[in-house]
Scaffold this motif. Structure first.
Motif, PDB file in Angstrom:
ATOM      1  N   LEU A  49       0.861  -1.109   0.117  1.00  0.00           N
ATOM      2  CA  LEU A  49      -0.041  -0.015   0.028  1.00  0.00           C
ATOM      3  C   LEU A  49       0.698   1.254   0.121  1.00  0.00           C
ATOM      4  O   LEU A  49       0.616   2.294  -0.754  1.00  0.00           O
ATOM      5  CB  LEU A  49      -0.984   0.032   1.185  1.00  0.00           C
ATOM      6  N   LEU A  50       1.665   1.376   0.834  1.00  0.00           N
ATOM      7  CA  LEU A  50       2.892   2.434   0.988  1.00  0.00           C
ATOM      8  C   LEU A  50       3.472   2.878  -0.367  1.00  0.00           C
ATOM      9  O   LEU A  50       3.567   3.787  -0.959  1.00  0.00           O
ATOM     10  CB  LEU A  50       3.776   2.370   2.087  1.00  0.00           C
ATOM     11  N   GLU A  51       3.779   1.478  -1.085  1.00  0.00           N
ATOM     12  CA  GLU A  51       4.486   1.542  -2.421  1.00  0.00           C
ATOM     13  C   GLU A  51       3.564   2.162  -3.541  1.00  0.00           C
ATOM     14  O   GLU A  51       3.932   2.950  -4.220  1.00  0.00           O
ATOM     15  CB  GLU A  51       5.003   0.321  -2.750  1.00  0.00           C
ATOM     16  N   VAL A  52       2.542   1.707  -3.345  1.00  0.00           N
ATOM     17  CA  VAL A  52       1.437   2.049  -4.473  1.00  0.00           C
ATOM     18  C   VAL A  52       1.174   3.532  -4.128  1.00  0.00           C
ATOM     19  O   VAL A  52       0.747   4.216  -5.174  1.00  0.00           O
ATOM     20  CB  VAL A  52       0.477   0.999  -4.771  1.00  0.00           C
ATOM     21  N   LEU A  53       0.841   3.900  -3.032  1.00  0.00           N
ATOM     22  CA  LEU A  53       0.530   5.296  -3.001  1.00  0.00           C
ATOM     23  C   LEU A  53       1.271   6.427  -3.346  1.00  0.00           C
ATOM     24  O   LEU A  53       1.414   7.074  -3.981  1.00  0.00           O
ATOM     25  CB  LEU A  53       0.102   5.652  -1.325  1.00  0.00           C
ATOM     26  N   SER A  54       2.832   5.860  -2.929  1.00  0.00           N
ATOM     27  CA  SER A  54       4.067   6.844  -3.219  1.00  0.00           C
ATOM     28  C   SER A  54       3.908   6.832  -4.936  1.00  0.00           C
ATOM     29  O   SER A  54       4.201   7.775  -5.348  1.00  0.00           O
ATOM     30  CB  SER A  54       5.260   6.101  -2.703  1.00  0.00           C
ATOM     31  N   SER A  55       3.944   5.579  -5.575  1.00  0.00           N
ATOM     32  CA  SER A  55       3.826   5.534  -6.999  1.00  0.00           C
ATOM     33  C   SER A  55       2.714   6.424  -7.404  1.00  0.00           C
ATOM     34  O   SER A  55       2.840   7.165  -8.587  1.00  0.00           O
ATOM     35  CB  SER A  55       3.562   4.215  -7.749  1.00  0.00           C
ATOM     36  N   VAL A  56       1.411   6.390  -6.986  1.00  0.00           N
ATOM     37  CA  VAL A  56       0.386   6.993  -7.560  1.00  0.00           C
ATOM     38  C   VAL A  56       0.573   8.780  -7.437  1.00  0.00           C
ATOM     39  O   VAL A  56       0.576   9.285  -8.359  1.00  0.00           O
ATOM     40  CB  VAL A  56      -0.903   6.784  -6.507  1.00  0.00           C
ATOM     41  N   PHE A  57       1.275   9.109  -6.262  1.00  0.00           N
ATOM     42  CA  PHE A  57       1.470  10.481  -6.257  1.00  0.00           C
ATOM     43  C   PHE A  57       2.449  11.067  -7.071  1.00  0.00           C
ATOM     44  O   PHE A  57       2.470  11.975  -7.528  1.00  0.00           O
ATOM     45  CB  PHE A  57       1.919  10.727  -4.626  1.00  0.00           C
ATOM     46  N   VAL A  61       1.506  13.858 -10.121  1.00  0.00           N
ATOM     47  CA  VAL A  61       2.433  14.973  -9.976  1.00  0.00           C
ATOM     48  C   VAL A  61       3.523  14.994 -10.903  1.00  0.00           C
ATOM     49  O   VAL A  61       3.520  15.964 -11.884  1.00  0.00           O
ATOM     50  CB  VAL A  61       2.966  15.394  -8.616  1.00  0.00           C
ATOM     51  N   GLY A  62       4.233  14.013 -11.416  1.00  0.00           N
ATOM     52  CA  GLY A  62       5.284  13.851 -12.238  1.00  0.00           C
ATOM     53  C   GLY A  62       4.871  13.901 -13.535  1.00  0.00           C
ATOM     54  O   GLY A  62       5.468  14.608 -14.507  1.00  0.00           O
ATOM     55  N   LYS A  63       3.729  13.305 -13.950  1.00  0.00           N
ATOM     56  CA  LYS A  63       3.433  13.204 -15.385  1.00  0.00           C
ATOM     57  C   LYS A  63       2.138  14.216 -15.456  1.00  0.00           C
ATOM     58  O   LYS A  63       1.506  14.382 -16.710  1.00  0.00           O
ATOM     59  CB  LYS A  63       3.069  11.919 -15.597  1.00  0.00           C
ATOM     60  N   LYS A  64       1.780  14.956 -14.612  1.00  0.00           N
ATOM     61  CA  LYS A  64       0.499  15.805 -14.703  1.00  0.00           C
ATOM     62  C   LYS A  64      -0.719  15.381 -15.462  1.00  0.00           C
ATOM     63  O   LYS A  64      -1.279  15.793 -16.211  1.00  0.00           O
ATOM     64  CB  LYS A  64       1.116  17.284 -15.329  1.00  0.00           C
ATOM     65  N   ARG A  89      -0.681  19.303  -1.612  1.00  0.00           N
ATOM     66  CA  ARG A  89       0.722  19.081  -1.408  1.00  0.00           C
ATOM     67  C   ARG A  89       1.681  18.951  -2.691  1.00  0.00           C
ATOM     68  O   ARG A  89       2.745  18.558  -2.612  1.00  0.00           O
ATOM     69  CB  ARG A  89       1.145  17.647  -0.566  1.00  0.00           C
ATOM     70  N   GLN A  90       1.140  19.516  -3.665  1.00  0.00           N
ATOM     71  CA  GLN A  90       1.683  19.197  -5.212  1.00  0.00           C
ATOM     72  C   GLN A  90       3.267  19.875  -5.177  1.00  0.00           C
ATOM     73  O   GLN A  90       4.180  19.123  -5.725  1.00  0.00           O
ATOM     74  CB  GLN A  90       0.794  20.041  -6.190  1.00  0.00           C
ATOM     75  N   GLU A  91       3.329  20.989  -4.621  1.00  0.00           N
ATOM     76  CA  GLU A  91       4.740  21.729  -4.607  1.00  0.00           C
ATOM     77  C   GLU A  91       5.478  20.627  -3.829  1.00  0.00           C
ATOM     78  O   GLU A  91       6.770  20.505  -4.455  1.00  0.00           O
ATOM     79  CB  GLU A  91       4.722  23.152  -3.974  1.00  0.00           C
ATOM     80  N   ASP A  92       5.372  20.129  -2.737  1.00  0.00           N
ATOM     81  CA  ASP A  92       6.220  19.441  -1.630  1.00  0.00           C
ATOM     82  C   ASP A  92       6.438  18.114  -2.769  1.00  0.00           C
ATOM     83  O   ASP A  92       7.778  17.623  -2.693  1.00  0.00           O
ATOM     84  CB  ASP A  92       5.341  18.727  -0.496  1.00  0.00           C
ATOM     85  N   ILE A  93       5.636  17.489  -3.426  1.00  0.00           N
ATOM     86  CA  ILE A  93       5.870  16.328  -4.053  1.00  0.00           C
ATOM     87  C   ILE A  93       6.739  16.697  -5.289  1.00  0.00           C
ATOM     88  O   ILE A  93       7.615  15.924  -5.683  1.00  0.00           O
ATOM     89  CB  ILE A  93       4.385  15.769  -4.600  1.00  0.00           C
ATOM     90  N   LEU A 174      10.820  16.019 -22.952  1.00  0.00           N
ATOM     91  CA  LEU A 174      10.294  15.557 -21.629  1.00  0.00           C
ATOM     92  C   LEU A 174       9.409  16.249 -20.953  1.00  0.00           C
ATOM     93  O   LEU A 174       8.578  15.743 -20.179  1.00  0.00           O
ATOM     94  CB  LEU A 174      11.657  15.289 -20.847  1.00  0.00           C
ATOM     95  N   LYS A 175       9.512  17.904 -21.128  1.00  0.00           N
ATOM     96  CA  LYS A 175       8.445  18.670 -20.329  1.00  0.00           C
ATOM     97  C   LYS A 175       7.278  18.263 -21.287  1.00  0.00           C
ATOM     98  O   LYS A 175       6.210  18.468 -20.660  1.00  0.00           O
ATOM     99  CB  LYS A 175       8.953  19.828 -20.468  1.00  0.00           C
TER     100      LYS A 175
END
Length: 175
Positions: A49-57, A61-64, A89-93, A174-175
């Motif tokens: 769960l922690l791994e998938v939640l981290s991946s989801v965030f 955010v990374g791929k917008k 928390r988008q800026e933090d991520i 890449l952007k």
């Protein structure tokens, strides 16, 4: 049951708290403790769960990308919690993603300086008139400063410029 559906085991109020703690973990602070959430999940489920939640965030955010396509397996209240957490928390991520990318290499460019010179002659030729570029790169390697000095003629400089332009095009794609 998909790993993300494991989030449905807790009420939405606790879900938001968990999500913010996962973002804290992504940002280099401590991840949530399983013991804070009782026996909702087995140890394996908790780690997944922690791994998938981290991946989801990271993906949202990374791929917008739109988070709703990823969150369709969740109850609406839990999907809304993730959306709310991402928005706040988008800026933090984003900063955590940048830091993670920068950590790939231990060497970073801190500054640069250049000088143009005109070589009028050498020990082999009495009349040379060749322009030379001295490029000094101030690198930071494992936290320690390390200067690198390079002398280039016109052809070498043109090759460097072409390489940098090609790298810039890749970065812009890449952007």
């Amino acid at each position: 049951m998909s790993t993300l559906q494991l989030l449905n085991k807790i009420p939405a109020a606790e879900c938001l708290k968990l999500l913010h703690q996962v973002v804290d973990g992504l940002c280099g602070r401590s991840y949530p403790k399983r013991s804070d959430y009782g026996d909702q999940w087995t140890l394996t489920e908790w780690a997944e769960l922690l791994e998938v939640l981290s991946s989801v965030f990271r993906v949202i955010v990374g791929k917008k990308c739109s988070d709703m396509e990823l969150l369709s397996v969740l109850e609406a209240s839990h999907a809304e919690c993730i959306s709310q957490c991402v928005k706040s928390r988008q800026e933090d991520i984003q900063q955590a993603l940048v830091d993670r990318t920068n950590a790939i290499s231990t060497t970073q460019l801190q500054d640069f300086d250049w000088q143009m010179k005109l070589a009028l002659s050498s020990d082999k030729l009495s009349c040379l008139h060749t322009p030379l570029l001295n490029l000094t790169l101030d690198m930071k390697e494992n936290g320690k400063p390390r200067p690198i000095t390079i002398e280039m003629n016109r052809e070498e400089l043109q090759t460097l410029i072409s390489s940098m332009e090609a790298a810039n095009k890749v970065v812009l794609q890449l952007k």
